[in-house]
Design an enzyme around this catalytic site. Structure first.
Site, PDB file in Angstrom:
ATOM      1  N   LYS A 122       0.843  -1.204   0.000  1.00 19.62           N
ATOM      2  CA  LYS A 122       0.000   0.000   0.000  1.00 19.62           C
ATOM      3  C   LYS A 122       0.881   1.258   0.000  1.00 19.62           C
ATOM      4  O   LYS A 122       2.094   1.178   0.231  1.00 19.62           O
ATOM      5  CB  LYS A 122      -0.900  -0.021   1.243  1.00 19.62           C
ATOM      6  CG  LYS A 122      -0.122   0.004   2.552  1.00 19.62           C
ATOM      7  CD  LYS A 122      -1.005  -0.395   3.742  1.00 19.62           C
ATOM      8  CE  LYS A 122      -0.198  -0.366   5.026  1.00 19.62           C
ATOM      9  NZ  LYS A 122      -0.916  -0.995   6.144  1.00 19.62           N
ATOM     10  N   TYR A 132      16.823  29.318   8.940  1.00 24.98           N
ATOM     11  CA  TYR A 132      15.630  30.031   9.413  1.00 24.98           C
ATOM     12  C   TYR A 132      15.594  30.117  10.930  1.00 24.98           C
ATOM     13  O   TYR A 132      15.854  29.141  11.623  1.00 24.98           O
ATOM     14  CB  TYR A 132      14.367  29.297   8.957  1.00 24.98           C
ATOM     15  CG  TYR A 132      13.977  29.571   7.525  1.00 24.98           C
ATOM     16  CD1 TYR A 132      13.583  30.842   7.115  1.00 24.98           C
ATOM     17  CD2 TYR A 132      13.981  28.536   6.601  1.00 24.98           C
ATOM     18  CE1 TYR A 132      13.207  31.078   5.808  1.00 24.98           C
ATOM     19  CE2 TYR A 132      13.600  28.753   5.281  1.00 24.98           C
ATOM     20  CZ  TYR A 132      13.213  30.029   4.894  1.00 24.98           C
ATOM     21  OH  TYR A 132      12.837  30.260   3.614  1.00 24.98           O
TER      22      TYR A 132
HETATM   23  C1  LIG Z   1      -0.171  -1.947   6.744  1.00 27.13           C
HETATM   24  C2  LIG Z   1      -0.752  -3.247   7.137  1.00 27.13           C
HETATM   25  C3  LIG Z   1       0.041  -4.386   7.265  1.00 27.13           C
HETATM   26  C4  LIG Z   1       1.554  -4.338   7.181  1.00 27.13           C
HETATM   27  O1  LIG Z   1       2.061  -3.880   8.411  1.00 27.13           O
HETATM   28  P1  LIG Z   1       3.631  -3.732   8.678  1.00 27.13           P
HETATM   29  O2  LIG Z   1       3.686  -3.320  10.100  1.00 27.13           O
HETATM   30  O3  LIG Z   1       4.136  -2.678   7.748  1.00 27.13           O
HETATM   31  O4  LIG Z   1       4.262  -5.050   8.421  1.00 27.13           O
HETATM   32  C5  LIG Z   1      -0.577  -5.596   7.513  1.00 27.13           C
HETATM   33  N1  LIG Z   1      -1.928  -5.671   7.645  1.00 27.13           N
HETATM   34  C6  LIG Z   1      -2.726  -4.595   7.562  1.00 27.13           C
HETATM   35  C7  LIG Z   1      -4.187  -4.746   7.756  1.00 27.13           C
HETATM   36  C8  LIG Z   1      -2.166  -3.351   7.329  1.00 27.13           C
HETATM   37  O5  LIG Z   1      -2.957  -2.266   7.282  1.00 27.13           O
END
Ligand SMILES: *Cc1c(COP(=O)(O)O)cnc(C)c1O
Length: 375
Positions: free
Chosen positions: A48, A268
């Site tokens: 994702k 800054y």
């Molecule tokens: C993002 C996500 C994962 C992966 O999690 P990590 O901690 O990056 O390994 C797994 N399951 C779901 C439902 C997620 O939203």
């Protein structure tokens, strides 16, 4: 990476202010290593947020090549894009079933993760309307109160499994809230609740483990694991050394090296003042590139194995580092400085910014010249 070795052979790299190198070899080895933990029968790949900022079009095919067959993304549109790239993959959509878009999932063979009874009802009606069985995951919430069927909804489903209609259950998932905390008892409770309800539901594969949970007893022994961050080199076991390989490195270009008089301020707000005559290098990277402003006066970068502190605030396009203690010949305009990489792991950058490695990755900028290598 020693400055002299850094390749700027391509014109795009020569023009770039910063170069993001993505090592698909290291990514593939991380996948294999997660498979070899034996934490689950199948290791899915969570890609994702555009592959945690690395680029789903880069990491998707590399992970497929490494043996991944099941992928998860958050959004329907991410799934539709991924389908173009991986025509054979099984793809789950974590954020659920967007109302009125049932046909979009079906036409692209995407599997929604059904997060509440309304979504179960809509997908079962869709299956009924087309007169066919269609796969979907069902999310059972066991701790987070974010997405997924509540405990009461899970019991109602167990009492009335016919409400699934002709949904073909690809699996039940639950998401760990605290697996990164080795001392937390929550994952054990989640696993017990998950096992208990699954025993009452129509049989289908189970999946609870994210990356950290694959390294905890209570996360192991189910059908499917769903790692994300560990694939990309974030440490899934913060209490111990990182078992994963570094996948990305980020190098920023030196635009100027300048002398700063004692008492003069840098950047800054003048938040950093030279307490002696100093040498400051100005780099072509800033918060607009995801090099977070909170790193200002706190983070470090690496030059030829030497750590150099970020001095002053991070600006939109520029960051200043204190290179006073480098050898005189240390650095010149045009050289490259490692902002993230083997010498400065993403987790250390995150700690300096007061955040987690996930956020550093997903914030990676779009202005970088992206270079894909396979070690
Ligand atoms: C993002 C996500 C994962 C992966 O999690 P990590 O901690 O990056 O390994 C797994 N399951 C779901 C439902 C997620 O939203």
């Amino acid at each position: 990476m020693p400055l002299t070795d850094f390749p700027t052979s391509s014109r795009a790299a020569a023009r770039a202010g910063a170069v993001l190198t993505i090592d698909t070899g290291a990514l593939a080895r991380n996948y294999s290593q997660l498979v070899a933990t034996g934490a689950a029968d199948e290791v899915a790949a969570v890609i994702k947020a555009d592959g945690y900022g690395l680029g789903a079009a880069i990491v998707g095919p590399a992970l497929w090549e490494a043996g991944a067959r099941l992928f998860f993304v958050a959004h329907l549109d991410e799934g539709l894009d991924l389908r173009q790239i991986l025509p054979q993959a099984r793809i789950g959509i974590l954020n659920g079933l967007m109302p009125g878009c049932e046909a979009d999932y079906d036409q692209a063979s995407l599997m929604p993760v059904l997060n509440h009874p309304g979504e179960i009802q809509r997908w079962s009606r869709w299956c009924e309307s087309i007169g066919a069985r269609r796969p979907a995951f069902i999310h059972l919430d066991t701790a987070m109160n974010r997405l997924g069927l509540t405990w009461q909804e899970q019991e109602a489903l167990a009492a009335d499994p016919a409400s699934l209609g002709t949904i073909s259950v690809a699996g039940y998932l639950s998401h760990p809230s605290s697996a990164d905390d080795a001392a937390s008892p929550v994952l054990d409770r989640q696993r017990a609740a998950f096992d208990a309800i699954r025993a009452q539901l129509p049989s289908a594969p189970g999946s609870i483990a994210n990356s950290p949970a694959m390294f905890r007893q209570a996360g192991r022994g189910l059908d499917i694991a769903r790692p994300g961050c560990a694939l990309y080199g974030v440490n899934p076991t913060p209490e111990a050394d990182n078992p994963m390989e570094c996948v990305i490195s980020l190098h920023a270009r030196v635009l100027q090296v300048r002398s700063v008089r004692r008492g003069d301020a840098v950047g800054y707000g003048g938040t950093a003042t030279a307490d002696r005559p100093m040498t400051v290098a100005t780099l072509a990277i800033g918060y607009a590139d995801g090099y977070l402003r909170s790193i200002g006066n706190r983070g470090k970068m690496v030059v030829n194995g030497e750590e150099v502190p970020v001095m002053g605030r991070v600006s939109m396009d520029l960051t200043t580092v204190d290179v006073t203690d480098l050898p005189l010949s240390g650095l010149a305009a045009g050289d490259w400085v490692e902002a993230i990489g083997p010498g400065m792991p993403v987790d250390r950058v995150a700690a300096a910014a007061g955040t987690i490695g996930y956020e550093i990755l997903t914030d990676l900028g779009r202005r970088y010249h992206r270079r894909v290598v396979s070690s």
